[in-house]
Design an enzyme around this catalytic site. Structure first.
Site, mmCIF file in Angstrom:
data_model
loop_
_atom_site.group_PDB
_atom_site.id
_atom_site.type_symbol
_atom_site.label_atom_id
_atom_site.label_comp_id
_atom_site.label_asym_id
_atom_site.label_seq_id
_atom_site.Cartn_x
_atom_site.Cartn_y
_atom_site.Cartn_z
ATOM 1 N N PHE A 96 0.970 -0.951 -0.635
ATOM 2 C CA PHE A 96 0.391 -0.121 0.637
ATOM 3 C C PHE A 96 0.663 1.075 -0.112
ATOM 4 O O PHE A 96 0.184 1.984 -0.710
ATOM 5 C CB PHE A 96 -0.516 -0.026 1.449
ATOM 6 N N SER A 140 -5.119 1.700 -8.773
ATOM 7 C CA SER A 140 -6.062 2.713 -8.763
ATOM 8 C C SER A 140 -6.884 2.490 -10.061
ATOM 9 O O SER A 140 -6.424 2.317 -11.106
ATOM 10 C CB SER A 140 -5.399 3.858 -8.628
ATOM 11 N N ALA A 141 -8.031 3.186 -10.573
ATOM 12 C CA ALA A 141 -8.846 3.407 -11.237
ATOM 13 C C ALA A 141 -8.416 4.646 -12.315
ATOM 14 O O ALA A 141 -8.704 4.046 -13.814
ATOM 15 C CB ALA A 141 -10.426 3.579 -11.479
ATOM 16 N N THR A 142 -7.269 5.296 -11.324
ATOM 17 C CA THR A 142 -6.641 5.640 -12.217
ATOM 18 C C THR A 142 -5.869 5.556 -13.777
ATOM 19 O O THR A 142 -5.566 5.971 -14.484
ATOM 20 C CB THR A 142 -6.037 7.173 -11.484
ATOM 21 N N TYR A 165 1.115 11.502 -10.201
ATOM 22 C CA TYR A 165 0.617 10.028 -9.052
ATOM 23 C C TYR A 165 0.013 8.808 -9.594
ATOM 24 O O TYR A 165 0.894 7.721 -9.408
ATOM 25 C CB TYR A 165 -0.613 10.700 -8.619
ATOM 26 N N LYS A 169 1.499 5.354 -10.769
ATOM 27 C CA LYS A 169 0.744 3.711 -10.609
ATOM 28 C C LYS A 169 1.183 2.848 -11.765
ATOM 29 O O LYS A 169 0.946 1.577 -11.889
ATOM 30 C CB LYS A 169 -0.723 4.076 -10.135
ATOM 31 N N ASN A 195 -13.086 4.580 -6.263
ATOM 32 C CA ASN A 195 -12.849 5.582 -4.849
ATOM 33 C C ASN A 195 -13.522 5.042 -3.604
ATOM 34 O O ASN A 195 -14.501 4.961 -3.269
ATOM 35 C CB ASN A 195 -14.311 6.920 -5.533
ATOM 36 N N ASN A 215 -10.317 14.445 -2.108
ATOM 37 C CA ASN A 215 -11.150 13.730 -2.803
ATOM 38 C C ASN A 215 -12.636 14.532 -2.175
ATOM 39 O O ASN A 215 -12.456 14.842 -0.798
ATOM 40 C CB ASN A 215 -11.100 12.706 -2.095
ATOM 41 N N PHE A 234 -17.588 20.343 -8.095
ATOM 42 C CA PHE A 234 -16.682 20.857 -9.557
ATOM 43 C C PHE A 234 -17.389 20.345 -11.166
ATOM 44 O O PHE A 234 -17.337 18.981 -11.520
ATOM 45 C CB PHE A 234 -15.516 20.141 -9.854
ATOM 46 N N GLY A 310 -9.088 17.832 -16.296
ATOM 47 C CA GLY A 310 -9.004 16.347 -16.448
ATOM 48 C C GLY A 310 -10.872 15.464 -15.678
ATOM 49 O O GLY A 310 -10.230 14.163 -15.855
#
Ligand code: NAD
Ligand code: WQD
Length: 368
Positions: A96, A140-142, A165, A169, A195, A215, A234, A310
């Protein structure tokens, strides 16, 4: 007086060897360490406490009724990791440890690449040296960037990712895929979280706030606590149910059980496999604010502002692969996520308190 140590030693392990958890004092790590202890695993935690404190682990031990080993150490420091691998028979690592703030990563990218990428590569080299070839990586889903299809499945193309970041990943995933391709002793599970939110239902452990949250859920929590006057939403002009962004929120305890399921899968020598961990259900920002408002019984003020650069309209997970291959299904819905989050912040408005020296000493002694 009953100390943490003698209180903890009443239950014993049902598993051989140790699982090393890097970043185990942090938000998702601490919930996972608790689940591991409850499931009978022996756990060694390495955390440099750059975004955590000992108190989370002290509470985890008490909740689990079983001890863990803790090292205040940096994964970048090979000379600290080696004695830990020498001392314990580590058969798997849940990794992690990372810096995780997207916005901050654009301001101090070198710190992110150094900590996340170099730290991971350092860890993998030590694992290889000790023949500890089983890893579960916190992805991450990112890594999907702007996904090809929604809900996103693991066959969707990866990247391009726009922030440092997310790039760390993606890079670490690539490094792990290459390691597994080159040497079939490696077994890796890449867990792509959507999330994460919520807290343990006890209200005893949760996410420790530091600085201004990026977040949504931590920000909403701080508005409820009166630290900020309103939530800035946003964008209100997305093509979604109410114009606000939709995401797949997942309870942190469901993530914890996902890690235990991944550990079991590692024993079947799966090679390198990626799994999405999400519920498959999307909620808009306005739906989140309403659910949190129901949980805490307070109105939550908000204002709709311009879109965050983004961001995309909708991101939800297709988690059928994790359902089918890990036998993992999320249990918690949105109301429970919000109720558990609220219980945690209501009982710990400033996050974890500074632990007593006695408690810190007990934790240190357990690793001596
Ligand atoms: P967190 O900051 O609470 O936990 C990370 C932990 O790693 C912290 O305790 C920190 O002190 C420790 N750490 C950082 N660098 C270290 C180093 N060099 N050596 C030792 N310890 C170090 O974050 P989290 O939300 O629990 O996230 C855990 C993992 O999940 C991270 O890898 C993160 O990127 C990933 N992730 C998080 C989210 C999210 O929204 N929270 C989403 C997807 C993926
Ligand atoms: C959720 C929704 C925002 C804050 C990020 C990372 C991802 C992963 C999870 C680590 C969006 C809106 C947010 C606010 C808002 N982390 N929002 N006001 O962007 O889906 O994912 O965290 O790996 O990598 O990118 O999560 O919580 O920032 O945003 O309106 O103050 O809430 O626009 O629609 P995101 P988020």
């Amino acid at each position: 007086m009953e100390t943490l140590e003698n209180k903890s030693s009443k239950k014993s392990s049902s598993h051989e060897g140790y699982v090393l958890v890097t970043g185990g004092a942090g938000y998702i790590g601490s919930h996972t360490v608790l689940e591991l202890l409850i499931c009978g695993y022996n756990v060694v935690v390495v955390d440099n406490l750059s975004n955590a404190c000992e108190e989370s682990l002290i509470r985890v031990q008490t909740l689990a009724g079983r001890p863990l080993k803790f090292y205040h150490a940096n994964i970048l420091d090979e000379q600290t990791l080696i004695p830990i691998f020498e001392k314990y028979n580590i058969w798997a690592v849940l990794h992690f440890a990372a810096l995780k703030a997207v916005g901050e990563s654009t301001k101090i990218p070198l710190d992110y690449y150094w900590n996340n990428v170099t730290g991971s590569l350092n860890l993998f080299r030590v694992m290889e040296r000790f023949g500890a070839y089983n890893i579960v990586f916190s992805s991450s889903a990112t890594v999907y960037g702007q996904p090809d299809i929604i809900p996103v499945n693991e066959k969707c193309s990866l990247g391009p990712v726009t922030n440092p970041y997310g790039k760390t990943k993606l890079f670490i995933e690539e490094a792990i895929r290459d390691m597994c391709a080159a040497n079939n002793k490696w077994n890796a599970i890449l867990l792509r979280y959507f999330n994460p939110t919520g807290a343990h239902p006890s209200g005893v452990i949760g996410e420790n706030p530091r600085g201004i949250p990026n977040n949504l859920m931590p920000y909403v929590s701080q508005v409820v606590q009166g630290r900020f006057p309103f939530v800035k939403i946003f964008g209100g002009d997305y093509d979604t149910v109410d114009g606000t962004g939709v995401r797949d929120y997942i309870h942190v305890c469901d993530l914890a059980t996902g890690h235990v399921a991944a550990l079991r899968k590692l024993k079947t020598k799966p090679g390198c496999v990626a799994y999405n961990l999400g519920t498959g259900v999307g909620y808009s920002v306005l739906e989140i604010i309403k659910a949190m408002s129901r949980a805490c019984g307070k109105e939550i003020p908000y204002q709709i502002t311009k879109r965050r650069p983004g961001d995309i309209a909708v991101v939800t997970a297709d988690a059928r692969l994790a359902n089918a291959e890990l036998g993992w299904y999320p249990k918690y819905g949105l109301d429970q996520m919000c109720q558990d989050l609220w219980r945690w912040i209501d009982s710990n408005p400033l996050g974890y308190p500074e632990s007593s020296n006695e408690a810190k000493q007990i934790l240190q002694q357990m690793s001596a």
